[in-house]
Write a protein that holds these residues in place. Sequence first.
Motif, PDB file in Angstrom:
ATOM      1  N   GLU A  45      -9.714   0.690   6.986  1.00 34.66           N
ATOM      2  CA  GLU A  45      -9.471  -0.234   5.896  1.00 34.66           C
ATOM      3  C   GLU A  45      -9.924   0.381   4.570  1.00 34.66           C
ATOM      4  OE1 GLU A  45     -11.348  -3.907   6.702  1.00 34.66           O
ATOM      5  OE2 GLU A  45     -10.131  -4.346   8.475  1.00 34.66           O
ATOM      6  N   ALA A  46      -9.166   0.073   3.536  1.00 32.71           N
ATOM      7  CA  ALA A  46      -9.520   0.597   2.216  1.00 32.71           C
ATOM      8  C   ALA A  46     -10.657  -0.229   1.619  1.00 32.71           C
ATOM      9  CB  ALA A  46      -8.297   0.552   1.303  1.00 32.71           C
ATOM     10  N   ASP A  47     -11.636   0.431   1.069  1.00 29.83           N
ATOM     11  CA  ASP A  47     -12.758  -0.222   0.416  1.00 29.83           C
ATOM     12  C   ASP A  47     -12.408  -0.355  -1.064  1.00 29.83           C
ATOM     13  OD1 ASP A  47     -15.162  -1.254  -0.260  1.00 29.83           O
ATOM     14  OD2 ASP A  47     -16.247   0.651  -0.233  1.00 29.83           O
ATOM     15  N   ILE A  48     -11.994  -1.563  -1.477  1.00 26.39           N
ATOM     16  CA  ILE A  48     -11.447  -1.771  -2.814  1.00 26.39           C
ATOM     17  C   ILE A  48     -12.461  -2.489  -3.696  1.00 26.39           C
ATOM     18  CG2 ILE A  48      -9.643  -2.948  -4.142  1.00 26.39           C
ATOM     19  CD1 ILE A  48      -7.788  -2.533  -1.760  1.00 26.39           C
ATOM     20  N   ARG A  49     -12.682  -1.924  -4.903  1.00 23.47           N
ATOM     21  CA  ARG A  49     -13.558  -2.529  -5.915  1.00 23.47           C
ATOM     22  C   ARG A  49     -12.726  -2.829  -7.160  1.00 23.47           C
ATOM     23  NH1 ARG A  49     -19.128  -1.804  -6.321  1.00 23.47           N
ATOM     24  NH2 ARG A  49     -18.903  -1.123  -8.477  1.00 23.47           N
ATOM     25  N   LEU A  50     -12.716  -4.106  -7.566  1.00 24.72           N
ATOM     26  CA  LEU A  50     -11.975  -4.530  -8.756  1.00 24.72           C
ATOM     27  C   LEU A  50     -12.950  -4.987  -9.833  1.00 24.72           C
ATOM     28  CD1 LEU A  50      -8.971  -6.667  -7.423  1.00 24.72           C
ATOM     29  CD2 LEU A  50      -8.960  -4.283  -8.156  1.00 24.72           C
ATOM     30  N   GLN A  87     -17.195   3.360 -10.103  1.00 24.09           N
ATOM     31  CA  GLN A  87     -16.428   3.519  -8.857  1.00 24.09           C
ATOM     32  C   GLN A  87     -15.458   2.354  -8.622  1.00 24.09           C
ATOM     33  OE1 GLN A  87     -16.724   6.359  -6.755  1.00 24.09           O
ATOM     34  NE2 GLN A  87     -17.828   7.050  -8.572  1.00 24.09           N
ATOM     35  N   LEU A  88     -14.762   1.956  -9.703  1.00 21.38           N
ATOM     36  CA  LEU A  88     -13.770   0.888  -9.592  1.00 21.38           C
ATOM     37  C   LEU A  88     -12.399   1.477  -9.298  1.00 21.38           C
ATOM     38  CD1 LEU A  88     -14.728  -1.360 -12.658  1.00 21.38           C
ATOM     39  CD2 LEU A  88     -15.431  -1.639 -10.279  1.00 21.38           C
ATOM     40  N   ASP A  89     -11.589   0.712  -8.576  1.00 17.78           N
ATOM     41  CA  ASP A  89     -10.217   1.146  -8.304  1.00 17.78           C
ATOM     42  C   ASP A  89      -9.242   0.602  -9.337  1.00 17.78           C
ATOM     43  OD1 ASP A  89     -10.645   2.561  -5.720  1.00 17.78           O
ATOM     44  OD2 ASP A  89     -11.335   0.591  -5.081  1.00 17.78           O
ATOM     45  N   ALA A  90      -9.628  -0.496  -9.986  1.00 21.39           N
ATOM     46  CA  ALA A  90      -8.775  -1.071 -11.038  1.00 21.39           C
ATOM     47  C   ALA A  90      -9.586  -2.083 -11.831  1.00 21.39           C
ATOM     48  CB  ALA A  90      -7.544  -1.741 -10.428  1.00 21.39           C
ATOM     49  N   LYS A 104      -7.187   3.132 -11.515  1.00 23.42           N
ATOM     50  CA  LYS A 104      -7.817   4.443 -11.573  1.00 23.42           C
ATOM     51  C   LYS A 104      -6.818   5.505 -11.108  1.00 23.42           C
ATOM     52  CE  LYS A 104     -11.929   6.936  -9.990  1.00 23.42           C
ATOM     53  NZ  LYS A 104     -13.151   6.862  -9.153  1.00 23.42           N
ATOM     54  N   ASN A 105      -6.151   5.256  -9.989  1.00 27.18           N
ATOM     55  CA  ASN A 105      -5.054   6.090  -9.480  1.00 27.18           C
ATOM     56  C   ASN A 105      -5.482   7.522  -9.138  1.00 27.18           C
ATOM     57  OD1 ASN A 105      -2.303   6.015  -8.723  1.00 27.18           O
ATOM     58  ND2 ASN A 105      -1.758   7.297 -10.467  1.00 27.18           N
ATOM     59  N   GLU A 106      -6.768   7.714  -8.845  1.00 22.28           N
ATOM     60  CA  GLU A 106      -7.201   9.033  -8.377  1.00 22.28           C
ATOM     61  C   GLU A 106      -6.590   9.331  -7.010  1.00 22.28           C
ATOM     62  OE1 GLU A 106     -11.337  11.413  -7.229  1.00 22.28           O
ATOM     63  OE2 GLU A 106     -11.420   9.489  -8.260  1.00 22.28           O
ATOM     64  N   ASP A 107      -6.458   8.272  -6.202  1.00 19.90           N
ATOM     65  CA  ASP A 107      -5.805   8.379  -4.898  1.00 19.90           C
ATOM     66  C   ASP A 107      -4.612   7.430  -4.915  1.00 19.90           C
ATOM     67  OD1 ASP A 107      -4.943   8.337  -2.311  1.00 19.90           O
ATOM     68  OD2 ASP A 107      -6.912   7.999  -1.410  1.00 19.90           O
ATOM     69  N   PRO A 108      -3.377   7.944  -5.146  1.00 20.90           N
ATOM     70  CA  PRO A 108      -2.206   7.071  -5.263  1.00 20.90           C
ATOM     71  C   PRO A 108      -1.960   6.202  -4.042  1.00 20.90           C
ATOM     72  CG  PRO A 108      -1.694   9.258  -6.095  1.00 20.90           C
ATOM     73  CD  PRO A 108      -3.047   9.350  -5.438  1.00 20.90           C
ATOM     74  N   SER A 109      -2.333   6.680  -2.843  1.00 21.90           N
ATOM     75  CA  SER A 109      -2.133   5.865  -1.648  1.00 21.90           C
ATOM     76  C   SER A 109      -3.026   4.623  -1.686  1.00 21.90           C
ATOM     77  CB  SER A 109      -2.435   6.684  -0.391  1.00 21.90           C
ATOM     78  OG  SER A 109      -3.789   7.095  -0.360  1.00 21.90           O
ATOM     79  N   THR A 111      -4.001   3.220  -4.495  1.00 26.68           N
ATOM     80  CA  THR A 111      -3.471   2.387  -5.569  1.00 26.68           C
ATOM     81  C   THR A 111      -2.461   1.388  -5.030  1.00 26.68           C
ATOM     82  OG1 THR A 111      -3.792   4.161  -7.187  1.00 26.68           O
ATOM     83  CG2 THR A 111      -2.249   2.416  -7.780  1.00 26.68           C
ATOM     84  N   GLY A 112      -1.678   1.807  -4.033  1.00 23.19           N
ATOM     85  CA  GLY A 112      -0.726   0.893  -3.406  1.00 23.19           C
ATOM     86  C   GLY A 112      -1.432  -0.300  -2.767  1.00 23.19           C
ATOM     87  N   ALA A 113      -2.562  -0.053  -2.101  1.00 19.54           N
ATOM     88  CA  ALA A 113      -3.332  -1.140  -1.495  1.00 19.54           C
ATOM     89  C   ALA A 113      -3.928  -2.047  -2.564  1.00 19.54           C
ATOM     90  CB  ALA A 113      -4.438  -0.562  -0.612  1.00 19.54           C
ATOM     91  N   VAL A 114      -4.374  -1.453  -3.685  1.00 15.04           N
ATOM     92  CA  VAL A 114      -4.926  -2.239  -4.791  1.00 15.04           C
ATOM     93  C   VAL A 114      -3.861  -3.165  -5.354  1.00 15.04           C
ATOM     94  CG1 VAL A 114      -5.937  -2.118  -7.097  1.00 15.04           C
ATOM     95  CG2 VAL A 114      -6.628  -0.466  -5.351  1.00 15.04           C
ATOM     96  N   LYS A 115      -2.645  -2.677  -5.512  1.00 17.51           N
ATOM     97  CA  LYS A 115      -1.558  -3.511  -6.038  1.00 17.51           C
ATOM     98  C   LYS A 115      -1.293  -4.707  -5.134  1.00 17.51           C
ATOM     99  CE  LYS A 115       0.951   0.037  -8.655  1.00 17.51           C
ATOM    100  NZ  LYS A 115       2.236   0.752  -8.838  1.00 17.51           N
ATOM    101  N   GLN A 116      -1.404  -4.496  -3.834  1.00 19.67           N
ATOM    102  CA  GLN A 116      -1.153  -5.589  -2.893  1.00 19.67           C
ATOM    103  C   GLN A 116      -2.204  -6.692  -3.020  1.00 19.67           C
ATOM    104  OE1 GLN A 116      -0.825  -3.967   1.048  1.00 19.67           O
ATOM    105  NE2 GLN A 116       1.175  -3.045   0.663  1.00 19.67           N
ATOM    106  N   VAL A 117      -3.480  -6.311  -3.146  1.00 22.23           N
ATOM    107  CA  VAL A 117      -4.517  -7.344  -3.234  1.00 22.23           C
ATOM    108  C   VAL A 117      -4.436  -8.075  -4.577  1.00 22.23           C
ATOM    109  CG1 VAL A 117      -6.022  -6.072  -1.667  1.00 22.23           C
ATOM    110  CG2 VAL A 117      -6.303  -5.762  -4.118  1.00 22.23           C
ATOM    111  N   ILE A 118      -4.073  -7.358  -5.647  1.00 22.52           N
ATOM    112  CA  ILE A 118      -3.908  -8.012  -6.942  1.00 22.52           C
ATOM    113  C   ILE A 118      -2.757  -9.000  -6.881  1.00 22.52           C
ATOM    114  CG2 ILE A 118      -3.243  -7.653  -9.364  1.00 22.52           C
ATOM    115  CD1 ILE A 118      -4.808  -5.032  -9.286  1.00 22.52           C
ATOM    116  N   ARG A 119      -1.702  -8.599  -6.206  1.00 21.76           N
ATOM    117  CA  ARG A 119      -0.542  -9.481  -6.052  1.00 21.76           C
ATOM    118  C   ARG A 119      -0.935 -10.748  -5.297  1.00 21.76           C
ATOM    119  NH1 ARG A 119       2.689  -5.808  -3.866  1.00 21.76           N
ATOM    120  NH2 ARG A 119       3.026  -4.803  -5.894  1.00 21.76           N
TER     121      ARG A 119
END
Length: 358
Positions: A45-50, A87-90, A104-109, A111-119
């Motif tokens: 699982e991706a560890d996402i920080r917003l 250490q934020l992703d967005a 942040k888009n350091e890791d584009p893969s 970023t896709g997961a970040v877009k999904q949680v924001i959505r």
Amino acid sequence: MTRLSAIIVKIIRELLRDIRTLVLMMLAPLVVITLMYFIFDVNNEADIRLGVPDTIDQTFVEGLPDDVEVVPYELAPTMSTLLDNDQLDAFVNITDEKIDVTYKNEDPSKTGAVKQVIRAGLEEMKDEQLKGILGALPEEAELPVMSMEETYLYGSEDSTFFDKMFPILIGFFVFFFVFLISGIALLRERTMGTMERMLATSVRRSEIIIGYLSGFGIFAMLQTIIIVLYSIYLLDMNIAGNIGWVLAINILLALSALAIGMFISTFANTEFQMMQFIPLIIVPQIFFSGIIPLDNIADWISVIGYAFPLRYAGDALTEVMIKGNGFMYIWEDLLALAVFIAVFVLLDILGLKKYRRV
């Protein structure tokens, strides 16, 4: 059948006499499998920080998945430093008419997961707004139109995971081929008797090692320059920072691979034995170089990566090629590579001592 049995017995006896080959054959796969187990087992699982302003609509926050960490801020932050330092992703900012998202888009893969949680958070917020409108004005219910602006700290919307892998892959190929070629070349010098004859003279061991390091180093640096320039100018790979730092990092990495390859060759008597060290020296570096995200693994496993030069080179190349940073961000990695070179050159000099007969 007797002749066949004799051949089988011969092979078994030879292998039993070659304890080093047996140990590497049995141990190396276990080491690699164990590393793969610990790394991939915890990385599902991706560890996402917003980051969000503390005035943001709490419905958006409540609509995010439970495993997303939300960090509120009182004052408007500076994106160029905030995303990296914290250490934020967005960072998400929502007003009455606009949604601003900086990835942040350091890791584009990721970023896709970040877009999904924001959505998911936005959908929850829209559902809550719709319920309020329907309750207050059932005949004229209409959601306000909100525009969304997305910006990227590193790369662009078209960035792919290969863009993240590419700087590290350059370093990996530089290290792998220099390590293998230098190790086998020095091994041949020993097996052909050249090294023994040289050691029989008054030449110092340090002079031999520095000489070999310099001689092979010229071609290692040439190989590094060709790989870097070919990748950037012919494959049209993007580089955000100074190409000079890219070359400097890879040249230091090549020299460390050269020193390590020369050291490992002292433990091998044949080219086959030299190849057997690849699972122990090369494969673990792939896991810890940054190609595979290590955000969620245990600290004691992540620390292992600092025993490999490719970890430092991967971090430095990412800072230069993806983030566009310079010396102030990579000097520690450059120092670490220099220490690797110095330590293994010393070990190479000490390792030649057992081959000197006079």
